[in-house]
Design a protein around this motif. Structure first.
Motif, short mmCIF file in Angstrom:
data_model
loop_
_atom_site.label_atom_id
_atom_site.label_comp_id
_atom_site.label_asym_id
_atom_site.label_seq_id
_atom_site.Cartn_x
_atom_site.Cartn_y
_atom_site.Cartn_z
N ASP A 132 0.85 -1.19 0.00
CA ASP A 132 0.00 0.00 0.00
C ASP A 132 0.89 1.24 0.00
OD1 ASP A 132 -1.66 2.19 0.78
OD2 ASP A 132 -3.09 0.78 1.66
N ASP A 133 0.60 2.17 -0.91
CA ASP A 133 1.43 3.38 -1.03
C ASP A 133 1.41 4.24 0.23
OD1 ASP A 133 2.09 2.68 -3.60
OD2 ASP A 133 0.51 3.89 -4.52
N GLU A 134 0.37 4.09 1.06
CA GLU A 134 0.24 4.94 2.23
C GLU A 134 0.84 4.33 3.49
OE1 GLU A 134 -3.82 6.03 2.68
OE2 GLU A 134 -3.99 6.93 0.68
N CYS A 137 6.85 0.69 3.58
CA CYS A 137 7.11 -0.57 2.87
C CYS A 137 8.10 -1.44 3.65
CB CYS A 137 7.65 -0.26 1.47
SG CYS A 137 7.90 -1.73 0.47
#
Length: 313
Positions: A132-134, A137
């Motif tokens: 998820d980009d939000e 990572c």
């Protein structure tokens, strides 16, 4: 979302594997590594087992012993091992059953799937396996963890083969064959005839009238889904037919036991396409099905221990 950890259910994962096959140590260790990490940090999924009954594949109940589905995606897709004919039962290929009809061999092994998570090698259809980009990572941390694991030695196969199993072809053939099976099934034809008054009024090929059935021991209930579940006049007259179907299916694949719930669609041409539920405790007359009745079914039609739902133990 970053404060939400990955949902992990080890009991359901262990139970999703076919009888006689245990969840691999790598999968259990991965669950331990993932535990407590923020959801979405290596992909948007939960580690939870499920049977092929609930997976997005038509009439999946008879395939329970051919899959070990251990990962669920937000859109209802499922990921897991495929124990098809001639495949490695110790290290099966990992496949995806997509909720939108995407059926794909995602990786040749579990180790390869985890490696793909680290390198984010998934196409648009499987974008939920990407981080998820939000969320921060964690794929680098996963790669480091995988690199630090001891490499298990595997015996060389007698005949090496580079042929990639055709998983999509398998699913499409299964779906066609099962649709033909039920379209020509004597009891489904009779059921469609008895319920002719409920044929859908629409003109489209996909228009259907939906029904729900519950049978647990001596208990029985059938409802038509018209502005919610509703009783219907023919319910009593089809009970014996549905019970006969239930017995026939048990005799054909005894390890599944007796289904407790069935849903089906009645199409304009009279075809009946069913789906069966062996795991859910249905509601009958507004109350959960009687446990004593369900246990009587189980005593008469026993299942492998891992296929007995928790509510019945």
């Amino acid at each position: 979302m970053s404060d939400t950890p990955y949902p992990i259910d080890l009991d359901s994962i262990r139970g999703a594997f076919p009888p006689g096959i245990e969840a691999p140590p790598l999968l259990l260790d991965f669950a331990g590594w993932l535990n407590g990490r923020p959801w979405g940090s290596v992909g948007c999924f939960s580690l939870q087992g499920q049977f092929s009954d609930q997976a997005p594949i038509f009439d999946g109940s008879p395939l329970r012993d051919r899959f070990a589905l251990f990962m669920r995606l937000p859109d209802g897709s499922a990921v897991g091992g495929w124990y098809g004919a001639g495949l490695d039962r110790d290290d099966p290929p990992i496949v995806g059953l997509g909720s939108e009809g995407d059926y794909e061999l995602l990786a040749p092994s579990l180790d390869a799937l985890l490696s793909k998570l680290t390198s984010q090698q998934f196409d648009k259809a499987w974008h939920d396996l990407l981080p998820d980009d939000e969320v921060e990572c964690h794929t680098v941390a996963l790669a480091e963890w995988l690199a630090g694991r001891p490499v298990a030695e595997k015996p060389a196969p007698e005949e090496a083969s580079s042929e990639v199993p055709d998983f999509r072809g398998f699913v499409e053939k299964w779906s066609r064959d099962r649709e033909d099976f039920w379209a020509n099934h004597r009891m489904m034809a009779e059921l469609g005839w008895r319920l002719a008054a409920h044929l859908p009024k629409g003109k489209n090929a996909w228009d259907k009238t939906r029904f729900e059935v519950a049978i647990v021991g001596t208990q029985y209930q059938a409802r038509v889904l018209t502005r919610g579940p509703q009783p219907f006049e023919e319910a009593a007259s089809i009970e014996s037919l549905l019970r006969e179907l239930r017995e026939e299916m048990w005799r054909a694949q005894r390890e599944l036991g007796l289904w407790s719930a069935m849903s089906f669609g009645l199409y304009a041409d009279g075809r009946v396409m069913p789906n069966f539920d062996y795991n859910t405790r249905p509601t009958i007359d507004g109350e959960p099905a009687l446990l004593a009745e369900a246990k009587a079914d189980l005593a008469r039609a026993p299942r492998p221990e891992r296929w007995v739902p928790k509510w019945l133990t």
